[in-house]
Design a protein around this motif. Structure first.
Motif, short mmCIF file in Angstrom:
data_model
loop_
_atom_site.label_atom_id
_atom_site.label_comp_id
_atom_site.label_asym_id
_atom_site.label_seq_id
_atom_site.Cartn_x
_atom_site.Cartn_y
_atom_site.Cartn_z
N GLY A 253 -11.58 5.63 -12.72
CA GLY A 253 -13.05 5.74 -12.75
C GLY A 253 -13.67 5.73 -11.37
N LEU A 254 -12.90 6.08 -10.35
CA LEU A 254 -13.42 6.11 -8.98
C LEU A 254 -13.92 7.50 -8.62
CD1 LEU A 254 -10.61 4.17 -7.06
CD2 LEU A 254 -13.00 3.46 -7.21
N GLN A 255 -15.10 7.57 -8.05
CA GLN A 255 -15.57 8.83 -7.48
C GLN A 255 -14.86 9.03 -6.14
OE1 GLN A 255 -19.82 9.01 -6.68
NE2 GLN A 255 -19.42 10.53 -5.07
N VAL A 256 -14.37 10.23 -5.86
CA VAL A 256 -13.67 10.46 -4.60
C VAL A 256 -14.36 11.53 -3.77
CG1 VAL A 256 -11.41 10.84 -3.54
CG2 VAL A 256 -11.54 10.26 -5.94
N ASP A 257 -14.58 11.24 -2.51
CA ASP A 257 -15.11 12.24 -1.58
C ASP A 257 -14.11 12.40 -0.45
OD1 ASP A 257 -17.55 12.66 -2.92
OD2 ASP A 257 -18.32 10.78 -2.10
N PHE A 258 -13.81 13.64 -0.12
CA PHE A 258 -12.83 13.90 0.95
C PHE A 258 -13.57 14.35 2.21
CE2 PHE A 258 -10.29 14.25 -2.85
CZ PHE A 258 -9.09 13.66 -2.48
N CYS A 259 -13.07 13.90 3.34
CA CYS A 259 -13.63 14.36 4.63
C CYS A 259 -12.84 15.57 5.13
CB CYS A 259 -13.54 13.26 5.67
SG CYS A 259 -14.38 11.76 5.22
N TYR A 260 -11.83 16.00 4.40
CA TYR A 260 -11.03 17.13 4.87
C TYR A 260 -10.87 18.18 3.80
CZ TYR A 260 -6.92 15.23 2.34
OH TYR A 260 -6.03 14.78 1.39
N LEU B 213 -0.16 3.79 -2.14
CA LEU B 213 -1.45 4.44 -2.41
C LEU B 213 -2.00 4.10 -3.80
CD1 LEU B 213 -3.58 6.28 -1.25
CD2 LEU B 213 -2.26 8.24 -2.02
N SER B 214 -1.14 4.13 -4.81
CA SER B 214 -1.62 3.85 -6.18
C SER B 214 -2.13 2.42 -6.27
CB SER B 214 -0.49 4.05 -7.20
OG SER B 214 0.09 5.31 -7.01
N ALA B 215 -1.37 1.48 -5.69
CA ALA B 215 -1.78 0.07 -5.73
C ALA B 215 -3.09 -0.14 -4.97
CB ALA B 215 -0.68 -0.81 -5.14
N LEU B 216 -3.25 0.58 -3.87
CA LEU B 216 -4.49 0.47 -3.08
C LEU B 216 -5.70 0.93 -3.89
CD1 LEU B 216 -4.06 1.73 0.59
CD2 LEU B 216 -5.13 -0.37 -0.18
N LEU B 217 -5.54 2.07 -4.54
CA LEU B 217 -6.65 2.59 -5.36
C LEU B 217 -6.98 1.61 -6.48
CD1 LEU B 217 -5.65 6.37 -5.51
CD2 LEU B 217 -7.65 5.41 -4.35
N GLU B 218 -5.94 1.00 -7.06
CA GLU B 218 -6.18 0.03 -8.14
C GLU B 218 -6.94 -1.19 -7.61
OE1 GLU B 218 -2.65 -1.07 -10.35
OE2 GLU B 218 -2.19 1.06 -10.65
N LEU B 219 -6.54 -1.68 -6.44
CA LEU B 219 -7.23 -2.84 -5.85
C LEU B 219 -8.69 -2.53 -5.56
CD1 LEU B 219 -4.66 -4.34 -3.33
CD2 LEU B 219 -5.77 -5.55 -5.20
N ILE B 220 -8.93 -1.33 -5.06
CA ILE B 220 -10.31 -0.92 -4.74
C ILE B 220 -11.15 -0.88 -6.02
CG2 ILE B 220 -11.68 1.08 -3.97
CD1 ILE B 220 -9.36 1.56 -1.88
N LYS C 191 -3.06 14.52 -6.04
CA LYS C 191 -2.57 13.23 -6.56
C LYS C 191 -3.70 12.18 -6.53
CE LYS C 191 0.62 9.65 -4.82
NZ LYS C 191 1.18 8.97 -5.95
N ILE C 192 -4.45 12.15 -5.44
CA ILE C 192 -5.53 11.15 -5.32
C ILE C 192 -6.62 11.41 -6.37
CG2 ILE C 192 -7.37 10.29 -3.81
CD1 ILE C 192 -5.46 10.87 -1.43
N ILE C 193 -6.99 12.67 -6.52
CA ILE C 193 -8.04 13.00 -7.51
C ILE C 193 -7.61 12.52 -8.90
CG2 ILE C 193 -9.17 14.93 -8.72
CD1 ILE C 193 -9.21 16.37 -5.94
N ASN C 194 -6.35 12.78 -9.25
CA ASN C 194 -5.86 12.36 -10.58
C ASN C 194 -5.87 10.85 -10.74
OD1 ASN C 194 -5.47 14.97 -11.28
ND2 ASN C 194 -3.29 15.01 -10.75
N GLU C 195 -5.30 10.17 -9.75
CA GLU C 195 -5.17 8.71 -9.88
C GLU C 195 -6.53 8.02 -9.82
OE1 GLU C 195 -2.20 6.80 -7.56
OE2 GLU C 195 -0.66 8.25 -8.12
N ALA C 196 -7.39 8.47 -8.90
CA ALA C 196 -8.71 7.86 -8.78
C ALA C 196 -9.52 8.13 -10.05
CB ALA C 196 -9.43 8.41 -7.55
N GLY C 197 -9.38 9.33 -10.58
CA GLY C 197 -10.10 9.70 -11.81
C GLY C 197 -9.73 8.75 -12.95
N GLU C 198 -8.46 8.44 -13.07
CA GLU C 198 -8.02 7.53 -14.14
C GLU C 198 -8.61 6.13 -13.97
OE1 GLU C 198 -3.77 7.62 -14.34
OE2 GLU C 198 -3.78 9.76 -14.86
#
Ligand code: SF4
Length: 272
Positions: free
Chosen positions: A265-272, A194-201, A256-263
């Motif tokens: 600089g990714l905006q995160v929207d959840f569908c759940y 997951l962390s590597a995926l967020l970094e690639l994105i 976990k996603i909010i923290n990692e994406a925040g670092e």
């Protein structure tokens, strides 16, 4: 071997209950990407077909564009999702061009659009997508896991992870509202990288990521279980279902996603 067919339908714009969009357009019935977790297989259940056969047949709605030209005039303008229960850029679109012609029509009639696909074929239509006002078009590519061997199990007919990440980079360089759809998050398979995926994105220049959990609907658990049994050992399968029974699993993952994406600089929207 995928079977192809054609059909004339009665309408093409359907009212959508999905947040943020008014209509959905699905140019095809069925989807040859054949993702094992896909719950669009409810379409097959409604048609009286076996949902386990999802991915084996695709029907093109041959009168889609003709209908759309009438419906864009008759309906009130609103955001259109392409697509909700099929992939608009699955292989058949290379020759049928239904999605391309639908986009041309929506652009001409100034309907805002959200396009969601797993395929780099979307890049073929950048010329049309770029004609929309930039606030009126969002384009997303779905990526659910990093390991391509696992991807072949869960999304057997879909393009490789690498091809999707490359497409995401090109899309982000051309369309301001490009997003990555990270969904569904599949326990053990999405999460191990997951962390590597967020970094690639983030590295691809994408600013926004939309996240969804794995929804067990329309008997998709049967196709998931079949794929797991054919490819992984019993211990892994037990662990997979054990995680899904934990009612707090996706909630904990959210933090976990909010923290990692925040670092990143990714905006995160959840569908759940
Ligand atoms: S690409 Fe989308 S619509 Fe097609 S099988 Fe996969 S999840 Fe379902």
């Amino acid at each position: 071997m995928v079977r192809y067919g054609e059909k004339k339908v009665r309408s093409i714009m359907s009212k959508s209950g999905i947040y943020g969009v008014k209509y959905a357009i699905n140019p095809y019935i069925g989807c040859e990407h054949g993702c094992v977790y896909c719950y669009a297989r409810f379409v097959y259940i409604k048609m009286g077909k076996d949902p386990l056969e999802w991915g084996e047949e695709v029907i093109a709605k041959t009168n889609a564009v003709e209908l759309l030209k009438r419906e864009v005039v008759a309906n009130r303008r609103g955001r259109v999702l392409i697509s909700s229960v099929t992939d608009p850029y699955q292989p058949i679109e290379r020759t049928k061009l239904l999605t391309r012609r639908i986009l041309e029509t929506l652009q001409r009639y100034k309907y805002p659009v959200v396009i969601l696909t797993k395929s780099p074929l979307i890049l073929r239509d950048l010329d049309i997508i770029k004609k929309f006002n930039h606030e009126e078009v969002e384009a997303g590519i779905t990526i659910t896991m990093l390991n391509d061997d696992d991807r072949k199990v869960f999304e057997p007919g879909a393009p490789s992870v690498d091809a999707r990440i490359k497409a995401l980079r090109i899309l982000a360089g051309n369309i301001a509202n490009t997003f990555a759809f990270l969904g569904p998050i599949i326990p053990l398979f999405t999460t191990k990288d997951l962390s590597a995926l967020l970094e690639l994105i983030a590295d691809a220049g994408v600013k926004r990521v939309v996240i969804d959990k794995l929804n067990l609907k329309a008997r998709n658990w049967e196709s998931i279980n079949r794929a797991l049994k054919e490819n992984y050992d019993k211990a892994k399968i037990r662990e997979f279902w054990r995680i899904l029974r934990d009612p707090y699993y996706y909630k904990k993952l959210k933090r976990k996603i909010i923290n990692e994406a925040g670092e990143l600089g990714l905006q995160v929207d959840f569908c759940y």
